[in-house]
Motif scaffolding. Structure first.
Motif, PDB file in Angstrom:
ATOM      1  N   CYS A  88      -7.991   4.356   5.826  1.00  0.00           N
ATOM      2  CA  CYS A  88      -7.917   2.765   5.629  1.00  0.00           C
ATOM      3  C   CYS A  88      -8.794   2.066   6.711  1.00  0.00           C
ATOM      4  N   VAL A 104       0.876  -1.181   0.088  1.00  0.00           N
ATOM      5  CA  VAL A 104       0.030   0.104  -0.134  1.00  0.00           C
ATOM      6  C   VAL A 104       0.819   1.261   0.133  1.00  0.00           C
ATOM      7  N   PHE A 117      -9.362   0.246  -3.301  1.00  0.00           N
ATOM      8  CA  PHE A 117      -8.071   1.021  -3.361  1.00  0.00           C
ATOM      9  C   PHE A 117      -8.613   2.221  -4.250  1.00  0.00           C
TER      10      PHE A 117
END
Length: 244
Positions: free
Chosen positions: A155, A71, A228
């Motif tokens: 997140c 990430v 994402f």
């Protein structure tokens, strides 16, 4: 049979019309409130027991599907940048952002839970990361100064935010030129995460960002259980290499 006068019949019809309008108004008000709740549900949770939640958030099992290093790599952070980690919890990503932006940059872990903020402060001290900050924020206000950050990161927390449209609109002012917002959250079908009914589907998240004045510039699919998405303010210049 009793006959009503013309005047009585007019009054009766008017009364019935008014009653019908009132009933419809009540139905529409209730429907509108329900629709708003469906459009922007928020999951309320208690995270005051930081030690307990640390065993969950920092679990090696989470790392297998959260892929934190991938990430951070995908975000392509640059030395000297400032990152705001919304709902940072134990600083799972905040400490990684601090390392990625280097000592001249800054990573700010924001959370509405004082116990989590204290946990992050202790975590930063243990790791000797002076650019790893922790601040208490409000549910409806991140408290970021205008033009102060290059990346705002969510997140596994977007579904906790009440009044998301207004919240997102506020955040735009905190972005520097070229700044962006990234959201990672759970697919409805994921075997981990909050109850399915409280998850925000990918298309709904996109729609909410668009409604708040953003456009999507990237979508990545390397995470097995989460989407994402990357957004910039709608009026921001198109960056070379941006894709949706």
């Amino acid at each position: 049979m009793l006959q009503r006068t013309t005047g009585e019949r007019v009054v009766l019809r008017a009364s019935r019309a008014i009653l019908t309008i009132c009933v419809l108004a009540c139905v529409l008000c209730r429907f509108g409130a329900a629709a708003a709740q469906v459009a922007q549900p928020a999951m309320v949770h208690d995270f005051h027991d930081a030690k307990h939640w640390a065993t969950v958030f920092e679990s090696p099992e989470r790392a297998k599907w959260q892929k934190p290093d991938e990430v951070v790599s995908a975000l392509e952070l640059k030395p000297g940048q400032t990152v705001a980690d919304i709902g940072a919890g134990t600083g799972y990503f905040t400490r990684r952002f601090a390392a990625a932006v280097g000592p001249e940059g800054e990573a700010i872990g924001l959370d509405i839970e004082p116990a989590m903020v204290e946990y992050m402060k202790q975590d930063a001290a243990r790791r000797h990361l002076k650019n790893y900050m922790a601040r208490l924020s409000k549910p409806d206000d991140a408290g970021l100064a205008p033009h102060s950050v290059d990346l705002i990161f969510f997140c596994d927390v977007y579904h906790h935010v009440p009044g998301r449209i207004a919240y997102l609109k506020q955040l735009a002012a905190a972005l520097r030129p070229g700044g962006r917002i990234v959201i990672i959250d759970f697919h409805r079908s994921a075997p981990v995460g909050p109850p399915a009914a409280m998850r925000i589907p990918r298309q709904q998240a996109i729609a909410e960002f668009v409604q708040a004045g953003y456009r999507m510039v990237a979508s990545k699919d390397f995470l097995p259980y989460q989407y994402f998405l990357e957004f910039v303010p709608a009026g921001a210049p198109v960056q070379a290499g941006a894709h949706s």
